[in-house]
Design an enzyme around this catalytic site. Sequence first.
Site, PDB file in Angstrom:
ATOM      1  N   PHE A 133       0.818  -1.218   0.000  1.00  0.00           N
ATOM      2  CA  PHE A 133       0.000   0.000   0.000  1.00  0.00           C
ATOM      3  C   PHE A 133       0.849   1.264   0.000  1.00  0.00           C
ATOM      4  O   PHE A 133       0.359   2.345  -0.299  1.00  0.00           O
ATOM      5  CB  PHE A 133      -0.958   0.009   1.203  1.00  0.00           C
ATOM      6  CG  PHE A 133      -0.333   0.499   2.477  1.00  0.00           C
ATOM      7  CD1 PHE A 133       0.372  -0.349   3.307  1.00  0.00           C
ATOM      8  CD2 PHE A 133      -0.428   1.832   2.832  1.00  0.00           C
ATOM      9  CE1 PHE A 133       0.967   0.123   4.476  1.00  0.00           C
ATOM     10  CE2 PHE A 133       0.165   2.308   3.995  1.00  0.00           C
ATOM     11  CZ  PHE A 133       0.863   1.448   4.815  1.00  0.00           C
ATOM     12  N   LYS A 134       2.133   1.140   0.328  1.00  0.00           N
ATOM     13  CA  LYS A 134       2.978   2.329   0.401  1.00  0.00           C
ATOM     14  C   LYS A 134       3.080   3.043  -0.940  1.00  0.00           C
ATOM     15  O   LYS A 134       3.391   4.227  -1.004  1.00  0.00           O
ATOM     16  CB  LYS A 134       4.344   1.966   0.953  1.00  0.00           C
ATOM     17  CG  LYS A 134       4.235   1.566   2.426  1.00  0.00           C
ATOM     18  CD  LYS A 134       5.560   1.367   3.100  1.00  0.00           C
ATOM     19  CE  LYS A 134       5.385   1.212   4.606  1.00  0.00           C
ATOM     20  NZ  LYS A 134       4.741  -0.056   4.997  1.00  0.00           N
TER      21      LYS A 134
END
Length: 462
Positions: A111-112
């Site tokens: 998700f980064k």
Amino acid sequence: MLYQSTRTEGKQFRFDEVVLKGLASDGGLYLPTEFPKITEGEFESWRSLDYADLAFEVMRKFIGDSIPEDDFKGIVDRAYAQFRHPAVAPLVQLDSNLWVLELFQGPTLAFKDFALQFLGQLLNYLLEREGQRAVIMGATSGDTGSAAIEGCRHCDALDIFILHPHNRVSEVQRKQMTSVLSDNVFNIALEGNFDDCQQTVKESFADTSFLPEGRSLVAVNSINWARIMAQVVYYVYAALRLGGPQQAISFSVPTGNFGDIFAGYVAKQMGLSIDRLIVATNSNDILARCIETGSLKKQPLQHSMSPSMDIVVSSNFERLIYLLAGRDGDRVADIQAQFNGGDVALGDDIHQALKGEFDARALNDEQTVDVIKRWYAQSGYVLDPHTAIGVDAAEQVAPSSPVVCLSTAHPAKFSDAIVAAGAPHPTLPVHLNDLLEREERYTVLDNNGDTVRNFVAENARK
Ligand SMILES: *Cc1c(COP(=O)(O)O)cnc(C)c1O
């Protein structure tokens, strides 16, 4: 729209200053002086927007007049153009009341990418506008480094140096960083552990005189406000798809540094109807214990099968404490000073407020593997170990509202846990299927701050 530090410093800052500075000079973190609101009419008109258009609408509320609208639209569009799924953040239903939001469709499978694809574009824009260039230094135990490198590889105003502990990141994680051969990307394999990497980066920020003239040092770790802001968007996006804001939604979030779940709290402050926010942790359970007892107490780091959540001190938790303490910066500074000693009681008012908003559950490795096994057997869906913890926490808390678990990584990134659960070895998405054969470039350096800083000074492009 102005920002201030969570500690004593009284000064206020513009959005662009906050992004370029990262950490406030009093050691605090930046927050808006008040949260912008989303009206009912806005929520309705946003329901049909695609991800990038929604991201533009949500985030423009935070930037004030720092960036002209058309320019900002371009930054946001470029940030979300590299995601593999047309929905960018697809929702998958697992059970009658339970969904996962797949946040692993970006270039590095975690998700980064949502924050770092955006931050790279944003920094490049702000620097080019001022005719400046900057050096990024960061330490990584895995996911952040590759996401930051992917976010900056095409940014001419940035040179990026990422330190990872030599021989202590997985092969997939290392290759994702070291196979990026752009001439503004430098991977340093430090002869030390992750803490040594972080220590060297911290020291470098404390004294930047080693940098070539005219360069500044920029931080891209999760204390940078722009990262939190970018993560607010997917809470709104998911809720709109499940009948929000009329229908309240709960979120379960695999948590390490508390950045991702704090973004959910911000969405709630903006007017999104969120029921429970569930903190899901592995055996590094300081936050779960804190929500239970009202005290923050450090315990030694434990290495787990969900390594991206192996954290002793969750730096973004300070932002929540500040808000729950009624924006009392002096009190936050006192709490942090005590916590540096290892242990602090937050006070009954903060503890009650915390329990009013958050639930928490902690799972050990054995339980995590069982959860992966159970979901694979009953539905064929393969959860990565971080997401598995979030899914189980959601089931344990079982709010009456629909629950969305943020799926923070693709299972192929953490295949050991998947194989241990008896599920088939997950395959990497097509764009990475030759990853393990790609040429690599990295430099092994002694665990010595000056050696690293000399390397940065020599290699930053002239
Ligand atoms: C970074 C990360 C987390 C933790 O997110 P925080 O914002 O630090 O709480 C969870 N899962 C994965 C896969 C991550 O990369």
